[in-house]
Design a protein around this motif. Structure first.
Motif, PDB file in Angstrom:
ATOM      1  N   LYS A  27     -80.425 -12.013  42.366  1.00  0.00           N
ATOM      2  CA  LYS A  27     -80.177 -12.398  41.104  1.00  0.00           C
ATOM      3  C   LYS A  27     -80.853 -11.745  40.066  1.00  0.00           C
ATOM      4  O   LYS A  27     -81.961 -10.932  40.308  1.00  0.00           O
ATOM      5  CB  LYS A  27     -81.172 -14.087  40.989  1.00  0.00           C
ATOM      6  N   SER A  80     -68.339 -19.952  37.884  1.00  0.00           N
ATOM      7  CA  SER A  80     -69.902 -19.391  37.842  1.00  0.00           C
ATOM      8  C   SER A  80     -69.875 -17.819  37.791  1.00  0.00           C
ATOM      9  O   SER A  80     -70.658 -17.215  37.861  1.00  0.00           O
ATOM     10  CB  SER A  80     -70.561 -19.545  39.085  1.00  0.00           C
ATOM     11  N   LEU A 160     -69.978 -15.629  28.833  1.00  0.00           N
ATOM     12  CA  LEU A 160     -70.969 -16.416  28.852  1.00  0.00           C
ATOM     13  C   LEU A 160     -71.038 -17.745  28.481  1.00  0.00           C
ATOM     14  O   LEU A 160     -71.912 -18.514  28.772  1.00  0.00           O
ATOM     15  CB  LEU A 160     -71.870 -15.640  27.652  1.00  0.00           C
ATOM     16  N   SER A 163     -71.364 -20.190  31.142  1.00  0.00           N
ATOM     17  CA  SER A 163     -72.643 -20.307  31.688  1.00  0.00           C
ATOM     18  C   SER A 163     -72.576 -19.886  33.416  1.00  0.00           C
ATOM     19  O   SER A 163     -72.966 -20.626  34.020  1.00  0.00           O
ATOM     20  CB  SER A 163     -72.960 -21.898  31.699  1.00  0.00           C
ATOM     21  N   LYS A 165     -73.234 -17.616  36.728  1.00  0.00           N
ATOM     22  CA  LYS A 165     -74.247 -17.000  37.649  1.00  0.00           C
ATOM     23  C   LYS A 165     -73.948 -15.396  37.500  1.00  0.00           C
ATOM     24  O   LYS A 165     -75.035 -14.853  38.125  1.00  0.00           O
ATOM     25  CB  LYS A 165     -74.444 -17.786  38.703  1.00  0.00           C
ATOM     26  N   LEU A 166     -72.922 -15.063  37.528  1.00  0.00           N
ATOM     27  CA  LEU A 166     -72.548 -13.581  37.944  1.00  0.00           C
ATOM     28  C   LEU A 166     -71.648 -13.115  36.773  1.00  0.00           C
ATOM     29  O   LEU A 166     -70.833 -13.898  36.398  1.00  0.00           O
ATOM     30  CB  LEU A 166     -72.215 -13.486  39.242  1.00  0.00           C
ATOM     31  N   LEU A 167     -71.895 -11.899  36.212  1.00  0.00           N
ATOM     32  CA  LEU A 167     -70.872 -11.166  35.563  1.00  0.00           C
ATOM     33  C   LEU A 167     -70.258 -10.128  36.155  1.00  0.00           C
ATOM     34  O   LEU A 167     -70.828  -9.264  36.989  1.00  0.00           O
ATOM     35  CB  LEU A 167     -71.688 -10.411  34.381  1.00  0.00           C
ATOM     36  N   CYS A 192     -78.184 -10.180  30.407  1.00  0.00           N
ATOM     37  CA  CYS A 192     -78.553 -10.167  31.836  1.00  0.00           C
ATOM     38  C   CYS A 192     -79.923 -10.568  32.183  1.00  0.00           C
ATOM     39  O   CYS A 192     -80.171 -11.707  32.603  1.00  0.00           O
ATOM     40  CB  CYS A 192     -78.007  -9.118  32.599  1.00  0.00           C
ATOM     41  N   ARG A 195     -80.902 -14.149  30.644  1.00  0.00           N
ATOM     42  CA  ARG A 195     -80.220 -15.254  31.467  1.00  0.00           C
ATOM     43  C   ARG A 195     -80.384 -15.070  32.913  1.00  0.00           C
ATOM     44  O   ARG A 195     -79.911 -15.942  33.559  1.00  0.00           O
ATOM     45  CB  ARG A 195     -78.732 -15.322  31.024  1.00  0.00           C
ATOM     46  N   LEU A 197     -79.037 -13.159  34.673  1.00  0.00           N
ATOM     47  CA  LEU A 197     -77.651 -13.040  35.144  1.00  0.00           C
ATOM     48  C   LEU A 197     -77.625 -11.712  36.117  1.00  0.00           C
ATOM     49  O   LEU A 197     -78.168 -10.676  35.799  1.00  0.00           O
ATOM     50  CB  LEU A 197     -76.792 -13.121  34.321  1.00  0.00           C
ATOM     51  N   ALA A 199     -75.071  -8.787  37.571  1.00  0.00           N
ATOM     52  CA  ALA A 199     -74.006  -8.125  37.106  1.00  0.00           C
ATOM     53  C   ALA A 199     -73.513  -6.946  37.866  1.00  0.00           C
ATOM     54  O   ALA A 199     -74.135  -6.385  38.363  1.00  0.00           O
ATOM     55  CB  ALA A 199     -74.061  -7.661  35.526  1.00  0.00           C
TER      56      ALA A 199
END
Length: 279
Positions: A27, A80, A160, A163, A165-167, A192, A195, A197, A199
């Motif tokens: 994360k 997600s 974004l 919402s 959890k992964l870009l 990132c 948030r 996030l 990536a």
């Protein structure tokens, strides 16, 4: 958070794009994928969200094995994962706001999206995101009236709005000038961090990868040949990833080089070297 185990992809032609990919992404970490064209970078990203179906191995996101999902469960899991595309993937005839709100498609369904019936909370968040990416003045503009950098910012805001959890970011700077490229990478990095996030960024520009990523993974012929922090990306490793080149020669600066006043963090010596030879 994200785990790839034995991930492989072989196309019906027999061509192998990925071989035994083993990766764990925690994360909040920003990982850059580098490598020559055809190394499998885009395929890897698309295997994560199943836009490309892997032929071997598994993809697990927060304990859910995505490679076992189908139908409604797969569509829900894709919420997600926010995707940012090289060519922006905007609808030119729609406004900036309408393009951003299309990030809610996975929640509201096609018909509500088509009829512009979005929850008020989503509209409020879209306004907030456009402010954050620097486009509050452009919300009523058509997408085809925007510059490349502005279009990429719209794509970031749209991703974004899910919402995620992964870009998953596929060559976000390929069509942009050097200054705009750094601005876009800086924005992704900041978002990132804000948030928490994770990536994965597929990027050709090694200098940008070194400057903005926490971790670099080098692919060659569909296999991982380097996985480590930016500071460990030596000339020898660049040769392993890309092939023979004089990585110790500093390239001549381009006329459109970035004014360092726009970014107080100078690139590392290896970043300056890689910028000229790793495309």
């Amino acid at each position: 958070m994200l785990k790839l185990s034995g991930l492989g992809k072989r196309y019906p032609t027999g061509d192998r794009a990925l071989t035994n990919i083993e990766l764990t992404l925690p994360k909040g970490q920003v990982m850059a994928l580098i490598g020559p064209s055809g190394a499998g970078k885009s395929t890897l990203i698309r295997c994560v969200n199943r836009l490309v179906e892997p032929t071997e191995g598994s993809v697990t996101l927060e304990g859910v094995e995505l490679t076992r999902l189908s139908g409604q469960k797969l569509r829900q899991a894709r919420r997600s994962m926010g995707m940012i595309f090289q060519e922006y993937a905007l609808v030119d005839r729609l406004t900036v706001m309408e393009n951003v709100l299309s990030g809610q498609l996975g929640y509201v369904g096609f018909w509500r999206s088509f009829l512009r019936r979005y929850p008020q909370s989503a509209v409020v968040e879209a306004f907030r995101l456009l402010e954050r990416v620097g486009l509050p003045h452009a919300l009523d503009k058509r997408a085809d009236a925007l510059s490349g950098g502005q279009r990429q910012r719209v794509g970031i805001a749209r991703a974004l709005l899910q919402s995620p959890k992964l870009l998953l970011v596929d060559e976000p700077t390929a069509s942009l000038d050097p200054k705009t490229s750094r601005q876009i990478m800086r924005l992704i990095r900041e978002l990132c961090a804000e948030r928490e996030l994770a990536a994965i960024i597929n990027i050709h520009d090694v200098a940008l990868a070194q400057q903005f990523a926490d971790r670099i993974v080098g692919l060659r012929a569909g296999e991982i040949v380097f996985d480590g922090p930016p500071g460990e990306l030596t000339s020898d490793i660049l040769t392993t990833i890309y092939g023979e080149e004089d990585w110790d020669t500093t390239p001549e600066p381009e006329d459109n080089s970035v004014d360092e006043r726009d970014d107080p963090t100078p690139p590392t010596p290896m970043a300056r070297v890689a910028a000229g030879g790793a495309r």
